[in-house]
Design an enzyme around this catalytic site. Structure first.
Site, PDB file in Angstrom:
ATOM      1  N   ARG A 190      37.438 -18.108  43.397  1.00 40.95           N
ATOM      2  CA  ARG A 190      38.176 -17.966  42.133  1.00 40.95           C
ATOM      3  C   ARG A 190      38.476 -16.505  41.791  1.00 40.95           C
ATOM      4  O   ARG A 190      39.342 -16.245  40.957  1.00 40.95           O
ATOM      5  CB  ARG A 190      37.397 -18.604  40.986  1.00 40.95           C
ATOM      6  CG  ARG A 190      37.399 -20.118  41.035  1.00 40.95           C
ATOM      7  CD  ARG A 190      36.848 -20.708  39.753  1.00 40.95           C
ATOM      8  NE  ARG A 190      37.145 -22.122  39.655  1.00 40.95           N
ATOM      9  CZ  ARG A 190      36.375 -23.085  40.161  1.00 40.95           C
ATOM     10  NH1 ARG A 190      35.262 -22.770  40.786  1.00 40.95           N
ATOM     11  NH2 ARG A 190      36.719 -24.359  40.040  1.00 40.95           N
ATOM     12  N   GLN A 218      35.566 -33.602  42.239  1.00 38.70           N
ATOM     13  CA  GLN A 218      34.588 -32.743  41.559  1.00 38.70           C
ATOM     14  C   GLN A 218      35.227 -31.832  40.522  1.00 38.70           C
ATOM     15  O   GLN A 218      34.547 -31.008  39.919  1.00 38.70           O
ATOM     16  CB  GLN A 218      33.769 -31.941  42.569  1.00 38.70           C
ATOM     17  CG  GLN A 218      34.516 -30.845  43.302  1.00 38.70           C
ATOM     18  CD  GLN A 218      33.672 -30.235  44.408  1.00 38.70           C
ATOM     19  OE1 GLN A 218      33.502 -30.818  45.474  1.00 38.70           O
ATOM     20  NE2 GLN A 218      33.115 -29.060  44.173  1.00 38.70           N
ATOM     21  N   MET A 228      35.405 -25.409  50.339  1.00 42.83           N
ATOM     22  CA  MET A 228      36.705 -25.823  49.798  1.00 42.83           C
ATOM     23  C   MET A 228      37.764 -24.788  50.180  1.00 42.83           C
ATOM     24  O   MET A 228      38.814 -24.699  49.540  1.00 42.83           O
ATOM     25  CB  MET A 228      36.622 -25.995  48.277  1.00 42.83           C
ATOM     26  CG  MET A 228      35.659 -27.116  47.893  1.00 42.83           C
ATOM     27  SD  MET A 228      36.001 -27.881  46.308  1.00 42.83           S
ATOM     28  CE  MET A 228      35.789 -26.504  45.209  1.00 42.83           C
ATOM     29  N   GLY A 229      37.497 -24.007  51.237  1.00 40.29           N
ATOM     30  CA  GLY A 229      38.481 -23.048  51.718  1.00 40.29           C
ATOM     31  C   GLY A 229      38.575 -21.812  50.838  1.00 40.29           C
ATOM     32  O   GLY A 229      37.678 -21.519  50.059  1.00 40.29           O
ATOM     33  N   ALA A 230      39.707 -21.068  50.998  1.00 37.87           N
ATOM     34  CA  ALA A 230      39.889 -19.758  50.349  1.00 37.87           C
ATOM     35  C   ALA A 230      38.645 -18.915  50.644  1.00 37.87           C
ATOM     36  O   ALA A 230      37.972 -18.404  49.752  1.00 37.87           O
ATOM     37  CB  ALA A 230      40.140 -19.895  48.848  1.00 37.87           C
ATOM     38  N   ASP A 259      25.918 -20.960  43.692  1.00 41.78           N
ATOM     39  CA  ASP A 259      25.894 -22.286  43.063  1.00 41.78           C
ATOM     40  C   ASP A 259      24.463 -22.804  43.095  1.00 41.78           C
ATOM     41  O   ASP A 259      24.145 -23.787  43.779  1.00 41.78           O
ATOM     42  CB  ASP A 259      26.845 -23.222  43.809  1.00 41.78           C
ATOM     43  CG  ASP A 259      28.276 -22.732  43.722  1.00 41.78           C
ATOM     44  OD1 ASP A 259      28.849 -22.754  42.627  1.00 41.78           O
ATOM     45  OD2 ASP A 259      28.816 -22.277  44.751  1.00 41.78           O
ATOM     46  N   HIS A 294      31.150 -17.144  52.242  1.00 42.71           N
ATOM     47  CA  HIS A 294      31.210 -18.284  53.176  1.00 42.71           C
ATOM     48  C   HIS A 294      30.842 -17.831  54.597  1.00 42.71           C
ATOM     49  O   HIS A 294      30.139 -18.529  55.322  1.00 42.71           O
ATOM     50  CB  HIS A 294      32.627 -18.861  53.233  1.00 42.71           C
ATOM     51  CG  HIS A 294      33.103 -19.465  51.954  1.00 42.71           C
ATOM     52  ND1 HIS A 294      34.096 -18.908  51.185  1.00 42.71           N
ATOM     53  CD2 HIS A 294      32.742 -20.602  51.305  1.00 42.71           C
ATOM     54  CE1 HIS A 294      34.322 -19.668  50.126  1.00 42.71           C
ATOM     55  NE2 HIS A 294      33.509 -20.699  50.171  1.00 42.71           N
TER      56      HIS A 294
END
Ligand code: PAF
Length: 287
Positions: A191, A61, A30-32, A154, A37
């Site tokens: 986040r 989601q 989802m980027g950022a 996750d 990643h």
């Protein structure tokens, strides 16, 4: 690195690659992007001829509209990082491209995600895993990868995606990659960039409490181990545990005794102010 914006661009690119028998690794995001990643990308690059990453903040989601509105978006930086990491093509579609006519028009299908989707995140974020299954299955059908890479931060998401792939009959190998942490132990997450500097200083207490509790668990019950983690984190100003569950890693069902499973994981969600952070730790690993 090629930037693909539409489903038909991706289909064309993928059929060219399949035409030359290239294996395709896929890293959905989802980027950022952060080093977590990039570690998925690095593994994908080392195991496939071609790597496709996606950057798409999937609205279906998010069960909290404010979380969706404030989710960090940094497309230009993301593209630079992906290119530097050796990604062949990035798929960065609009919401309209993925959900033509609006997300409500695509709400029909209910995925069979098993018991793993009912607990923890499934309980506290109703609809979240249906949304994850919806976008990941869609992306798998568009990209048709040989392998897809997900981070173990996750932990539950990986179990749910494995169930989705089985129930939807999608032929892809799901590869779980270890959590990447900052030097102070905080699990890397998009986040984290939303934390104030004060919150960022306190947040490593999550992993510190989890890590110390592994040693503690060797001479204490499951309940006592649970309680020591929750009490320690709740004592930090501005931090509140939403849930902490010590589960059989294969089923995600809570255990009462350590002997119940050879593979035991503790999964936690903590609010740092308004920012929701997740992490997990292995208490027992299969030999
Ligand atoms: O883990 C994430 O970033 C997202 O849930 C995913 C898998 C990219 C689906 O939107």
């Amino acid at each position: 690195m090629i930037i693909l914006r539409t489903v038909s661009d991706v289909s064309r690119f993928v059929s060219e690659q399949k035409g030359r028998n290239a294996s395709i690794g896929f890293v959905p995001t989802m980027g950022a992007l952060h080093a977590g990643h990039l570690s998925l990308v690095e593994k994908a690059v080392s195991e496939n001829d071609v790597v496709i990453a996606s950057v798409f903040v999937n609205p279906t989601q998010f069960n909290n509209p404010n979380d969706l509105a404030t989710y960090p978006r940094k497309e230009e930086d993301d593209f630079r990082l992906l290119a530097e990491a050796g990604v062949t093509a990035v798929f960065a579609p609009s919401v309209e491209e993925i959900y033509p006519g609006g997300v409500e028009a695509h709400a029909g299908h209910k995925f069979d995600l098993g018991q793993a989707a009912e607990v923890m995140e499934g309980k506290y974020r109703p609809g979240h895993f249906q949304g994850v299954a919806q976008i990941v299955s869609l992306l798998f059908r568009i990209v048709t990868p040989d392998r897809a890479y997900f981070g173990e931060k996750d932990f539950q998401q990986i179990a749910v995606i494995r169930n989705m792939v089985k129930s939807e009959n999608i032929d892809v190998e799901i590869i779980a990659c270890p959590i990447k942490r900052a030097d102070d132990g905080l699990a890397l997450s998009s986040r984290n960039s939303l934390l104030t500097s004060e919150q960022r200083k306190l947040a490593p207490e999550i992993y510190a409490a989890l890590k110390d509790s592994v040693e503690y668990s060797l001479s204490h019950s499951v309940q006592a181990t649970h309680d020591t983690v929750v009490e320690r984190i709740d004592a930090v100003p501005g931090m509140k545990v939403e849930y902490f569950e010590i589960v059989d890693a294969r089923t995600l069902v809570k255990i009462d005794e350590w002997e119940e499973s050879p593979w035991v994981v503790g999964c936690i969600t903590v609010y740092c102010g308004d920012i929701r952070l997740i992490d997990n730790i292995a208490y027992r690993l299969p030999k």
